[in-house]
Design a protein around this motif. Structure first.
Motif, short mmCIF file in Angstrom:
data_model
loop_
_atom_site.label_atom_id
_atom_site.label_comp_id
_atom_site.label_asym_id
_atom_site.label_seq_id
_atom_site.Cartn_x
_atom_site.Cartn_y
_atom_site.Cartn_z
N SER A 181 14.03 4.47 5.50
CA SER A 181 13.62 3.90 4.30
C SER A 181 12.12 3.83 3.77
O SER A 181 11.86 3.66 2.63
CB SER A 181 13.98 2.56 4.32
OG SER A 181 13.48 2.02 5.44
N LYS A 182 11.40 4.44 4.61
CA LYS A 182 9.95 4.34 4.18
C LYS A 182 9.16 5.51 4.67
O LYS A 182 9.20 6.22 5.65
CB LYS A 182 9.17 3.03 4.97
CG LYS A 182 9.51 1.74 4.77
CD LYS A 182 9.66 1.15 3.35
CE LYS A 182 10.38 -0.20 3.26
NZ LYS A 182 10.14 -0.68 1.79
N ILE A 183 8.26 6.17 3.61
CA ILE A 183 7.53 7.24 3.82
C ILE A 183 6.40 7.12 3.04
O ILE A 183 6.23 6.95 1.97
CB ILE A 183 8.20 8.56 3.22
CG1 ILE A 183 9.44 8.82 4.12
CG2 ILE A 183 7.20 9.68 3.24
CD1 ILE A 183 10.36 9.88 3.51
N GLU A 242 6.14 -3.04 2.35
CA GLU A 242 7.46 -3.19 1.45
C GLU A 242 7.35 -2.56 0.07
O GLU A 242 8.38 -2.18 -0.45
CB GLU A 242 7.12 -4.85 1.14
CG GLU A 242 8.55 -5.29 0.55
CD GLU A 242 9.68 -5.31 1.35
OE1 GLU A 242 10.88 -5.18 0.88
OE2 GLU A 242 9.58 -5.57 2.68
N THR A 243 5.99 -2.41 -0.45
CA THR A 243 6.09 -1.79 -1.76
C THR A 243 5.63 -0.20 -1.65
O THR A 243 5.59 0.58 -2.68
CB THR A 243 4.91 -2.35 -2.68
OG1 THR A 243 3.40 -2.43 -2.03
CG2 THR A 243 5.35 -3.75 -2.95
N GLY A 244 5.25 0.05 -0.45
CA GLY A 244 4.83 1.41 -0.22
C GLY A 244 3.40 1.77 -0.71
O GLY A 244 2.95 2.93 -0.87
N THR A 245 2.52 0.89 -1.14
CA THR A 245 1.44 0.66 -1.74
C THR A 245 -0.08 0.91 -0.62
O THR A 245 0.00 -0.01 0.38
CB THR A 245 1.13 -0.38 -2.69
OG1 THR A 245 2.06 -0.55 -3.50
CG2 THR A 245 -0.43 -0.44 -3.17
N LEU A 246 -0.69 1.75 -0.89
CA LEU A 246 -2.27 1.84 -0.09
C LEU A 246 -2.86 0.54 -0.42
O LEU A 246 -3.35 0.90 -1.75
CB LEU A 246 -2.78 3.13 -0.17
CG LEU A 246 -4.15 3.27 0.57
CD1 LEU A 246 -4.04 3.12 2.03
CD2 LEU A 246 -4.64 4.65 0.33
#
Length: 212
Positions: A126-128, A164-168
């Protein structure tokens, strides 16, 4: 929640297989185990975020991320497996996080510099997270806010992500950062606004998130 099967994913090529088809050995006291990964086991991590899953741990090495459950007699069994399709991948580190709803997430990264995450309830990738320019050596999850994850890399940087948001969110590098490969890091167990990192430049840096 996890079942005895493998999760699948896309982007970068990934697949999962059933724990029933994976060969594993374990001692009665859980003192040793081996996998047919054709390589070493580089990282092991228990799930300390959810007391109900305190008997669940993960191990990574080669292209595999394995999730185990330990029974009351100290025996363990594979309950979920992830296998990356890229033959060059070699996972070096893993850490447990959780979604906003409390679903356990297993995060891992390694040679290719990509951080990936398995949703253990949905049993899928679910996360990359892509951003590092080198191997990911270690991951650390915030002690209070598990959506915040740190990563240390061969590219000499430490990065803070919102899983959760995939944000750096932040990059710790440059003048005040490491001059060579960043190897290890960890949050302060109580004051989550601070963390320490170490590297092959023979330095230990202590960072304050409130000041950055």
């Amino acid at each position: 929640e996890a079942s005895d099967r493998t999760s699948s994913g896309s982007e970068g090529g990934s697949s999962s297989s059933s724990g029933r088809n994976a060969r594993q050995t374990g001692s009665v006291h859980g003192q040793k185990f081996s996998e047919n990964t054709n390589c070493g086991i580089w990282s092991v991590s228990f799930n300390h975020l959810d007391p109900s899953l305190a008997n669940v741990f993960a191990a990574v090495g080669g292209r595999k991320a394995m999730i185990y459950e330990v029974d009351d007699d100290g025996r363990f069994s594979v309950i979920q497996t992830y296998v990356d399709d890229n033959p060059k991948e070699d996972f070096f580190t893993c850490a447990w996080s959780a979604s906003e709803t409390g679903t356990p997430l297993l995060l891992f990264g390694g040679f290719l510099g990509i951080i990936k995450g398995i949703n253990c309830k949905e049993m899928n990738l679910s996360k990359i997270l892509v951003g590092h320019g080198g191997t990911v050596n270690e991951l650390a999850v915030h002690p209070i806010r598990p959506s915040l994850v740190l990563s240390a890399s061969k590219d000499e940087s430490v990065r803070l992500w919102n899983i959760e948001t995939g944000t750096l969110l932040m990059i710790f590098a440059g003048y005040k950062g490491h001059r060579f490969e960043a190897l290890s890091l960890d949050f302060h167990p109580v004051a989550g606004d601070r963390f320490a990192s170490s590297g092959m430049d023979h330095t230990i840096n202590v960072w304050d998130l409130e000041c950055e």
